[in-house]
Design a protein around this motif. Sequence first.
Motif, PDB file in Angstrom:
ATOM      1  N   LYS A 190       0.843  -1.199   0.000  1.00  0.00           N
ATOM      2  CA  LYS A 190       0.000   0.000   0.000  1.00  0.00           C
ATOM      3  C   LYS A 190       0.877   1.248   0.000  1.00  0.00           C
ATOM      4  N   SER A 191       0.537   2.186  -0.853  1.00  0.00           N
ATOM      5  CA  SER A 191       1.349   3.402  -0.971  1.00  0.00           C
ATOM      6  C   SER A 191       1.335   4.226   0.314  1.00  0.00           C
ATOM      7  N   ASP A 192       0.227   4.195   1.048  1.00  0.00           N
ATOM      8  CA  ASP A 192       0.129   4.981   2.283  1.00  0.00           C
ATOM      9  C   ASP A 192       1.125   4.530   3.343  1.00  0.00           C
ATOM     10  N   ARG A 201       4.187   7.618  -4.923  1.00  0.00           N
ATOM     11  CA  ARG A 201       3.334   8.220  -5.953  1.00  0.00           C
ATOM     12  C   ARG A 201       3.057   7.246  -7.091  1.00  0.00           C
ATOM     13  N   GLU A 204       0.971   4.213  -5.918  1.00  0.00           N
ATOM     14  CA  GLU A 204      -0.432   4.627  -5.793  1.00  0.00           C
ATOM     15  C   GLU A 204      -1.100   4.685  -7.161  1.00  0.00           C
ATOM     16  N   GLU A 208      -3.743   1.958  -7.329  1.00  0.00           N
ATOM     17  CA  GLU A 208      -4.898   2.510  -6.621  1.00  0.00           C
ATOM     18  C   GLU A 208      -5.704   3.511  -7.431  1.00  0.00           C
ATOM     19  N   THR A 209      -5.373   3.693  -8.706  1.00  0.00           N
ATOM     20  CA  THR A 209      -6.191   4.547  -9.569  1.00  0.00           C
ATOM     21  C   THR A 209      -6.701   3.712 -10.737  1.00  0.00           C
TER      22      THR A 209
END
Length: 275
Positions: A190-192, A201, A204, A208-209
């Motif tokens: 997970k990028s977070d 970046r 994500e 996640e997009t």
Amino acid sequence: MAADEIKDTKREKILKIIENLSLFDDDLMTLVFDKNILATELLLNIILQRNDLKVIEAVAQREYKNPMAGGRSITIDIYAVDGDSKVYDVEVQCDPSGADVHRARFHSSMIDSKMLREKQKFKELHDSYVIFITKTDVIGGGLPMYHVERVFQETGRAFNDGSHIIYVNGGYIDDEDPVGRLMHDFRCIKSDDMFYKELARQVEYFKETEGGREIMCKAFKDLAEDLAEERAKERAKEKAKELARRLLARGKMTEEEIAEDTGLPLETVRGLAEL
């Protein structure tokens, strides 16, 4: 089940796989680092313990063809060149067997073989770095990194030939150490949860997009098609070999004729005849 439902089910399975990918997985790593100067600079500066290294070229999955007929070629996970023309080969490995010391030697030699043009002096060779980032501590010393350098054994003095090999321990855990934070980010799904924004970046975006996931899905689809094609070729080759074995057993055709009829190289047919 309708065709659309099958398609949706396959997509859901692919998205689930994508959800669990980390930078140790080729598909994600390739997309994150390809032509990504900032991410590659971050990676190399941390590993080389610098803060001034400037990358001028970064390419994922760069192929180095062996000029020798039948010779083994290599594909570099992350190929980079810095402002001083030093060349970097970064290999990201989940499987310990992929980080064999002989592979490091071979990669180093392949990189060197492309550096000089005809009549250039050997001293014009630029420094090269072969860096293996391994998911586990393949060297087994419990250290974050292992540096391999040639030395004169009798004196301990450095050979200074410009060839460098580094193993980075992907299992190293220390959030206070830049290498530890980097390896933490490589393991993250997970990028977070990542420390470095240069990596977060891109992770994500691709995971996640919607746009990034579409690119990932296409990459998986292309990979599946390539694998299916390779398997089909392998099956066809095995069938040709089986036919060649039967023809050899009958003894009514020459090896040359069998090679022509089966499409196999003559050397392969001769090898089958010797079994």
